[in-house]
Design a protein around this motif. Structure first.
Motif, PDB file in Angstrom:
ATOM      1  N   SER A  29       0.836   6.756 -10.351  1.00  0.00           N
ATOM      2  CA  SER A  29       1.317   7.451  -9.150  1.00  0.00           C
ATOM      3  C   SER A  29       1.500   6.469  -8.005  1.00  0.00           C
ATOM      4  N   ALA A  30       2.212   6.918  -6.988  1.00  0.00           N
ATOM      5  CA  ALA A  30       2.390   6.098  -5.790  1.00  0.00           C
ATOM      6  C   ALA A  30       1.040   5.813  -5.137  1.00  0.00           C
ATOM      7  N   VAL A  31       0.130   6.769  -5.180  1.00  0.00           N
ATOM      8  CA  VAL A  31      -1.202   6.588  -4.598  1.00  0.00           C
ATOM      9  C   VAL A  31      -1.964   5.487  -5.341  1.00  0.00           C
ATOM     10  N   THR A  32      -1.870   5.474  -6.662  1.00  0.00           N
ATOM     11  CA  THR A  32      -2.561   4.444  -7.440  1.00  0.00           C
ATOM     12  C   THR A  32      -2.033   3.058  -7.103  1.00  0.00           C
ATOM     13  N   ILE A  33      -0.720   2.903  -7.032  1.00  0.00           N
ATOM     14  CA  ILE A  33      -0.141   1.597  -6.695  1.00  0.00           C
ATOM     15  C   ILE A  33      -0.566   1.195  -5.283  1.00  0.00           C
ATOM     16  N   SER A  34      -0.571   2.134  -4.356  1.00  0.00           N
ATOM     17  CA  SER A  34      -1.033   1.856  -2.996  1.00  0.00           C
ATOM     18  C   SER A  34      -2.499   1.420  -3.006  1.00  0.00           C
ATOM     19  N   LYS A  40      -8.524  -0.451  -2.964  1.00  0.00           N
ATOM     20  CA  LYS A  40      -9.363   0.731  -3.153  1.00  0.00           C
ATOM     21  C   LYS A  40      -9.622   0.997  -4.630  1.00  0.00           C
ATOM     22  N   SER A  41      -8.716   0.567  -5.486  1.00  0.00           N
ATOM     23  CA  SER A  41      -8.912   0.623  -6.934  1.00  0.00           C
ATOM     24  C   SER A  41      -8.221  -0.588  -7.538  1.00  0.00           C
ATOM     25  N   TYR A  42      -8.460  -0.799  -8.820  1.00  0.00           N
ATOM     26  CA  TYR A  42      -7.985  -2.006  -9.472  1.00  0.00           C
ATOM     27  C   TYR A  42      -7.260  -1.691 -10.771  1.00  0.00           C
ATOM     28  N   PRO A  43      -6.252  -2.493 -11.095  1.00  0.00           N
ATOM     29  CA  PRO A  43      -5.598  -2.347 -12.393  1.00  0.00           C
ATOM     30  C   PRO A  43      -6.580  -2.706 -13.511  1.00  0.00           C
TER      31      PRO A  43
END
Length: 72
Positions: A29-34, A40-43
């Motif tokens: 999602s766009a939120v995940t990429i942001s 805030k989170s990592y791949p």
């Protein structure tokens, strides 16, 4: 304790790709990429290596390690 500062957003801006391209490539999602761009989170590990290849950098370039006194 150390914290990581994401350089992903800056590296995307320097590349021929944009965040929408990454959304489709990684099915996120766009939120995940942001969140990847802000730290805030990592791949996942696999995504980190693919992202580094895509952005023509090393995995180490994707993040900077901040010292404890630099962390807000």
């Amino acid at each position: 304790m150390h914290k990581l500062k994401s350089n992903i957003g800056w590296l995307i801006d320097k590349s021929p790709y944009n965040r929408t391209d990454l959304r489709y490539r990684y099915n996120k999602s766009a939120v995940t990429i942001s969140n990847w761009c802000t730290g805030k989170s990592y791949p996942s590990a696999i995504e980190l290596f693919d992202l580094a290849l895509l952005l023509n950098c090393t995995v180490d370039d994707l993040y900077e390690r901040l010292e404890e006194e630099d962390v807000d």
